[in-house]
Design a protein around this motif. Structure first.
Motif, short mmCIF file in Angstrom:
data_model
loop_
_atom_site.label_atom_id
_atom_site.label_comp_id
_atom_site.label_asym_id
_atom_site.label_seq_id
_atom_site.Cartn_x
_atom_site.Cartn_y
_atom_site.Cartn_z
N GLY A 176 0.78 -1.14 -0.14
CA GLY A 176 -0.15 -0.05 0.13
C GLY A 176 0.98 1.31 0.14
N ARG A 177 1.95 1.14 -0.42
CA ARG A 177 3.00 2.29 -0.31
C ARG A 177 2.82 2.87 -1.59
NH1 ARG A 177 8.13 1.33 -0.08
NH2 ARG A 177 8.05 -0.75 -0.84
N LYS A 178 3.10 4.39 -1.45
CA LYS A 178 3.59 5.25 -2.76
C LYS A 178 4.98 5.41 -2.98
CE LYS A 178 -0.39 8.68 -2.16
NZ LYS A 178 -0.51 10.26 -2.22
N GLY A 179 5.18 5.76 -4.06
CA GLY A 179 6.85 5.80 -4.44
C GLY A 179 7.15 7.31 -4.68
N TYR A 180 8.16 7.69 -4.27
CA TYR A 180 8.73 9.16 -4.62
C TYR A 180 9.70 8.89 -5.84
CZ TYR A 180 11.42 13.50 -4.25
OH TYR A 180 11.88 14.88 -4.57
N TRP A 181 9.20 9.71 -6.75
CA TRP A 181 9.59 9.74 -8.03
C TRP A 181 10.19 11.10 -8.68
CZ3 TRP A 181 8.15 6.45 -12.79
CH2 TRP A 181 7.80 5.03 -12.28
N PRO A 182 11.60 11.45 -7.99
CA PRO A 182 12.21 12.68 -8.32
C PRO A 182 12.22 12.57 -10.12
CG PRO A 182 13.64 11.25 -7.21
CD PRO A 182 12.44 10.48 -7.45
N ARG A 183 11.98 13.75 -10.65
CA ARG A 183 12.43 14.13 -11.98
C ARG A 183 13.12 15.35 -12.09
NH1 ARG A 183 13.42 10.22 -15.11
NH2 ARG A 183 14.37 9.58 -12.97
N GLY A 184 13.98 15.67 -13.13
CA GLY A 184 14.65 17.10 -13.05
C GLY A 184 13.89 17.96 -13.68
N LYS A 185 14.05 19.10 -13.07
CA LYS A 185 13.16 20.41 -13.33
C LYS A 185 14.26 21.53 -13.77
CE LYS A 185 9.40 23.39 -11.50
NZ LYS A 185 8.62 23.54 -10.15
N GLY A 186 14.36 21.62 -15.10
CA GLY A 186 15.37 22.56 -15.29
C GLY A 186 16.42 22.00 -16.53
N VAL A 187 17.24 23.00 -16.91
CA VAL A 187 18.27 22.70 -17.97
C VAL A 187 19.10 21.41 -17.56
CG1 VAL A 187 19.98 23.37 -19.43
CG2 VAL A 187 17.80 24.87 -18.91
N GLY A 188 19.26 20.19 -18.47
CA GLY A 188 19.88 19.27 -17.87
C GLY A 188 19.09 18.11 -17.35
N GLY A 189 17.78 18.50 -17.19
CA GLY A 189 16.83 17.28 -16.84
C GLY A 189 17.25 16.65 -15.40
N SER A 190 16.76 15.25 -15.61
CA SER A 190 17.36 14.46 -14.39
C SER A 190 18.75 14.31 -14.60
CB SER A 190 16.35 13.01 -14.72
OG SER A 190 14.99 13.22 -14.72
N GLY A 191 19.43 14.34 -15.60
CA GLY A 191 20.84 14.19 -15.78
C GLY A 191 21.56 15.20 -14.70
N ALA A 192 20.88 16.49 -14.52
CA ALA A 192 21.44 17.30 -13.42
C ALA A 192 21.38 17.18 -11.97
CB ALA A 192 20.79 18.75 -13.98
N ILE A 193 20.41 16.11 -11.82
CA ILE A 193 20.12 15.66 -10.35
C ILE A 193 20.38 14.29 -9.99
CG2 ILE A 193 18.49 17.73 -10.23
CD1 ILE A 193 16.13 15.64 -10.17
N ASN A 194 20.80 13.56 -10.84
CA ASN A 194 21.26 11.88 -10.66
C ASN A 194 22.60 11.99 -10.04
OD1 ASN A 194 23.16 12.11 -12.73
ND2 ASN A 194 22.21 10.83 -13.81
N ALA A 195 22.72 10.37 -9.90
CA ALA A 195 23.92 9.94 -8.81
C ALA A 195 25.15 9.77 -9.90
CB ALA A 195 23.61 8.76 -8.06
N LEU A 196 24.99 10.13 -11.10
CA LEU A 196 26.30 10.38 -12.06
C LEU A 196 26.69 9.16 -12.52
CD1 LEU A 196 27.95 13.00 -9.66
CD2 LEU A 196 27.66 13.51 -12.13
N ILE A 197 26.35 8.06 -12.16
CA ILE A 197 26.84 6.73 -12.69
C ILE A 197 26.60 6.71 -14.35
CG2 ILE A 197 26.60 4.16 -12.75
CD1 ILE A 197 25.90 4.23 -9.66
N TYR A 198 27.69 6.33 -14.86
CA TYR A 198 28.01 6.08 -16.54
C TYR A 198 27.81 4.77 -16.91
CZ TYR A 198 28.51 7.04 -21.37
OH TYR A 198 28.47 7.04 -22.80
N ALA A 199 26.56 4.10 -16.94
CA ALA A 199 26.46 2.79 -17.50
C ALA A 199 25.79 2.32 -18.73
CB ALA A 199 25.62 1.84 -16.21
N ARG A 200 26.71 2.01 -19.61
CA ARG A 200 26.11 1.97 -21.25
C ARG A 200 24.77 0.90 -21.12
NH1 ARG A 200 31.28 1.00 -25.04
NH2 ARG A 200 31.76 3.24 -25.46
N GLY A 201 25.15 0.03 -20.43
CA GLY A 201 24.26 -1.51 -20.70
C GLY A 201 24.93 -2.27 -20.95
#
Length: 536
Positions: free
Chosen positions: A73-98
């Motif tokens: 029954g829990r909600k989830g917190y979904w942060p998304r970047g708001k501003g130039v750079g988008g979520s890449g401006a507020i993420n944890a910086l890990i660079y993983a191609r896959g």
């Protein structure tokens, strides 16, 4: 009405790449629309500063998912970047191609031309790899730094534990042979965040044919017949129309892109009519196919100093700040996720099925006035965590109303399949085996409840339901594929059945990649620009 050749909606990880690539020749007039601000906060530039942006409404949309019975029954917190750079401006910086199989799976799913061989060439074209001694490989605009010389000494226990279990190690998780324990590479250069806004948009804005418009909330896309022709934008309390001579490119992200399509009349006809939207094009798949990584952390008090001892006391914060100011090095220049990697939870699996994280720090989220902040704990501690790499559950994102400022309806449908529940148990068991090795067991003073080392399969799953959360990798809500019945865009990222409109962001992923999704999002945009220019 003001006219541009290309209008890009969203100055995030994908939009910034597109702006640079499409404007490079100087022949095309490019407009980038961003609903947020300029993204100039020092907390964005500072790599460890994302602890300050995680709850900041000036830089973060702070979405929430709906309550889920499968998560107690829990909600989830979904942060998304708001501003130039988008979520890449507020993420944890890990660079993983896959891993290579991720993209071969894309091609098998109908994304023709997006297999590993092609994707690898795109990655190599946009990257510059920087070694600890400063040597560089490649000449792309996006810098990817090897910080193995700067990580905390406590990380050695993670590598020792992997070795004691007979698990592999790798020098670079972005190599085709990327399986095993690794130091995560991050998007930094000179000790500052190297997100797509810095790598791509900043040089593009020096060109006279590029315009960035911030504080510009796109209300809807307008059509002339079956062709997208203009966008209606609200800025400073006023609405205006902006015309695209060639194409409108939607790069608002996996949450906002399907919502904007729906507000523009593109989506499931029944839903649109319920919301009072005139149907332009009935597409049931807009908003469907939502995929995301769910992860969980296990917290332990440590028997030796960790980053807590550095960053919890005021004196340690001051020393770290001075080191960063003088050298652009140290804990402030790194991600909190220092080590981890891709692993198989069982040796007979054909590919890695888990991504692990080892963080030499524990932290508590506490209220401070009307804000929330992330503070390191005042004792030595570390985190061992995991996320199943390829979830099979599928959710939806839809609009709640026609209000352009209304939060989206996010229904992840977490742990809906037996396979996903089994993968949660498998990841917990893998972390449990690591925690019980001599290397990590010797680092544990005590578990910060609950104690993974004593859990049964049922305990692991019950705990996962109670405490897991998104790892902030939503994809797939405007799925790419050859069949209009099961996809929103074709392999060239054009909307099926419409002209003048493409979607270029993580929403088009047919399947989620095994790891962090920012790198493949930028790769996708880099290649999409080539496809757009080839069509001229």
């Amino acid at each position: 009405m003001t006219t541009f050749d290309y209008i890009i909606i969203g100055a995030g990880s994908a939009g910034c790449v597109l702006a640079e690539r499409l404007s490079r020749s100087g022949r095309h007039k490019v407009l980038i629309l961003e609903a947020g601000g300029r993204g100039r906060s020092p907390w964005i530039a500072l790599p460890l500063g994302y602890g300050k942006t995680f709850f900041n409404p000036a830089m973060n949309w702070k979405y929430e998912s709906e309550r889920e019975d499968t998560l107690n029954g829990r909600k989830g917190y979904w942060p998304r970047g708001k501003g130039v750079g988008g979520s890449g401006a507020i993420n944890a910086l890990i660079y993983a191609r896959g891993v290579p199989q991720d993209f071969d799976d894309w091609e098998s799913a109908g994304a023709t031309g997006w297999g590993w061989d092609t994707v690898r060439q795109t990655y190599e074209a946009m990257e510059t790899q920087t070694a600890p001694d400063g040597q560089r490989r490649g000449n792309g605009p996006l810098h990817v730094q090897d910080v193995s010389d700067q990580i905390h000494p406590a990380n050695r226990h993670f590598f020792a534990a992997a070795s004691q279990l007979g698990l592999p190690s790798t020098a670079d998780i972005n190599d085709p042979d990327s399986e095993g324990a690794a130091v995560y590479r991050i998007n930094t250069s000179g000790g500052r965040r190297m997100h797509s806004a810095r790598a791509f948009l900043s040089p593009a804005l020096k060109r006279r044919n590029v315009t960035l418009m911030t504080g510009a909330l796109v209300e809807r896309i307008l059509f002339e017949g079956r062709r997208a022709s203009s966008v209606q934008v609200r800025r400073g309390g006023q609405s205006s129309l902006l015309h695209a001579g060639r194409e409108i490119i939607l790069s608002a992200g996996a949450v906002a892109s399907p919502c904007l399509l729906q507000k523009s009349g593109i989506g499931p006809s029944g839903l649109l009519r319920e919301r009072g939207v005139e149907v332009v094009h009935d597409m049931a798949q807009v908003g469907a196919n939502l995929q995301d990584h769910l992860g969980i952390n296990y917290y332990f008090r440590a028997t030796e100093p960790t980053l807590n001892n550095v960053l919890s006391p005021l004196s340690g914060k001051i020393r770290a700040a001075l080191q960063y100011a003088v050298q652009r090095r140290g804990p402030l220049a790194l991600s909190v996720n220092q080590c981890g990697g891709f692993f198989r939870s069982a040796p007979d699996l054909g590919r890695p099925d888990q991504q692990l994280y080892f963080n030499p720090v524990t932290y508590t989220t506490t209220p401070q006035g009307k804000r929330e902040v992330i503070q390191p704990d005042p004792f030595a501690g570390f985190i061992l965590g995991f996320q199943p790499a390829r979830p099979t559950s599928r959710g939806r994102i839809d609009i709640r109303s026609t209000d352009p400022e209304a939060a989206p309806l996010i229904r992840p449908n977490s742990l809906a399949t037996e396979e996903d529940r089994a993968q949660a148990v498998a990841g917990g068991r893998l972390c449990q085996r690591l925690a019980n090795t001599p290397a990590i067991d010797g680092l544990i003073e005590a578990a910060m409840d609950p104690d993974l080392r004593r859990m049964s399969d049922a305990d692991i799953l019950a705990d996962f339901r109670e405490r897991c959360g998104t790892v902030f990798h939503p994809v797939g809500t405007c799925r790419m594929g050859a069949d209009a019945a099961t996809a929103v865009v074709c392999p060239k990222l054009k909307l099926h059945g419409l002209a003048g409109l493409r979607v270029v962001d993580a929403s088009v992923f047919p399947n989620i990649t095994s790891g962090n999704t920012n790198a493949p999002t930028m790769m996708l945009a880099h290649r999409a620009a080539d496809l757009i220019l080839e069509s001229l």
